[in-house]
Design an enzyme around this catalytic site. Structure first.
Site, mmCIF file in Angstrom:
data_model
loop_
_atom_site.group_PDB
_atom_site.id
_atom_site.type_symbol
_atom_site.label_atom_id
_atom_site.label_comp_id
_atom_site.label_asym_id
_atom_site.label_seq_id
_atom_site.Cartn_x
_atom_site.Cartn_y
_atom_site.Cartn_z
ATOM 1 N N PRO A 149 0.692 -1.018 0.041
ATOM 2 C CA PRO A 149 0.033 0.074 -0.124
ATOM 3 C C PRO A 149 0.864 1.141 0.064
ATOM 4 O O PRO A 149 1.475 1.698 0.896
ATOM 5 C CB PRO A 149 -0.735 -0.002 1.257
ATOM 6 N N GLU A 150 1.000 2.083 -1.133
ATOM 7 C CA GLU A 150 1.426 3.334 -1.151
ATOM 8 C C GLU A 150 0.195 4.155 -1.036
ATOM 9 O O GLU A 150 -0.616 3.811 -0.680
ATOM 10 C CB GLU A 150 2.366 3.289 -2.498
ATOM 11 N N HIS A 173 -3.649 -14.481 10.446
ATOM 12 C CA HIS A 173 -2.849 -13.380 10.428
ATOM 13 C C HIS A 173 -3.917 -11.879 10.696
ATOM 14 O O HIS A 173 -3.586 -10.908 10.482
ATOM 15 C CB HIS A 173 -1.863 -13.126 9.197
#
Length: 280
Positions: free
Chosen positions: A2-3, A97
DNA sequence: CAAAGCTCCTGACCGC
DNA sequence: TGCGGTCAGGAGCTTT
């Protein structure tokens, strides 16, 4: 991760479920992510109202009542999964997770899942955010007015590192990561290996709007993927997108009249894709 | 073997 | 030459 565009998309995806709601229940399934979670984290969040959700750099900021902010970062592999109340299993089932689960007072779930655990969540008083260790040396937002050619020239004219490294430096400008830096440099026709102080003024002028444009187009693309979650059920995180050079080693350059192949090299330990003919 | 991020460490370099 | 500050480059975290 994720930018910036992906974080913006996650923000827009969780707003309909979270903004204005109270946290009915919070489940914490680990002690720490990249950094330890705050003491009594779940207890401190339970019952709090999420007043407003914003983004700074690659961070999600959930403004809570009581003048406190929940800071979230997705790291490299983090994502948010949304589960609408009506779609929940009888006993909720979580993945390996799934580290933090937020249940709203409407009983929708927002699940933070991050296999590599480079992401983080922490709490901060609203008034202390700018001084917080994670934020205080951050550069300007790339989509804001403060990021312009004059500013960027000042930041790069004495730097000997490759321009790619400089653009990845969050002290210079926030939000850019490996993918969008590669893309922007391709669109600007500048080699990622070019020393920052060797850029011509016209190249600096040119790259600012290119960076803005590549990010804005990706945000728009993220917005259209959000339509897939119209029924509030899905995963928000990294989304696949059309890239011109990133991940295209050995493929043909997209520029008309160019018959060269995209090359992969390593710059500051990160894969770097570019066209040796179109970028110099 | 590689991966979308970020921090920390070391050694080099700079100006006074 | 010494000192503190800045810069550059690399390792490392972790799991799939």
């Amino acid at each position: 991760m994720p930018e910036l565009p992906e974080v913006e998309t996650v923000k827009n995806g969780i707003i309909p479920l979270l903004e204005g709601r109270r946290l009915f229940r919070v489940i914490q399934r680990r002690d720490k992510l990249r950094i330890p979670l705050p003491d009594n984290f779940a207890e401190r969040l339970t019952g709090r109202k999420v007043e407003r959700i914003t983004r700074r750099a690659k961070y999600l900021l959930l403004q809570l009542d009581g003048a406190e902010i929940l800071i979230c970062h997705l790291g490299m592999s983090g994502k948010m999964t949304l589960v609408a109340a009506k779609d929940r299993n009888k006993p909720d089932e979580f993945e390996k997770h799934d580290h933090i689960i937020l249940e709203t007072d409407a009983h929708d779930l927002v699940i933070f899942n991050d296999p590599r655990r480079f992401g983080l969540m922490t709490l901060c008083k609203t008034e202390e955010l700018d001084q917080h260790a994670l934020f205080h040396h951050m550069g300007p937002e790339p989509l804001g007015n403060e990021f312009n050619a004059e500013y960027l020239m000042g930041k790069i004219e004495k730097r000997r590192s490759p321009i790619k490294t400089i653009l990845l430096d969050q002290r210079v400008v926030v939000g850019l990561g490996n993918i969008y830096v590669c893309e922007a440099l391709f669109l600007a026709g500048i080699s990622p290996e070019k020393k920052a102080h060797d850029l011509m003024p016209d190249e600096v002028e040119k790259i600012v709007p290119i960076i803005r444009n590549v990010l804005q187009k990706a945000i728009a693309a993220g917005g259209s993927t959000l339509k897939d979650y119209a029924h509030v059920d899905g995963e928000l995180g990294y989304f696949q997108h059309e890239f011109k050079v990133y991940g295209r080693e050995g493929e043909s350059c997209e520029n008309a009249l160019c018959n060269h192949k995209i090359v992969r090299i390593t710059i500051s330990n990160r894969s770097t894709f570019y066209c040796p003919s179109c970028q110099d």
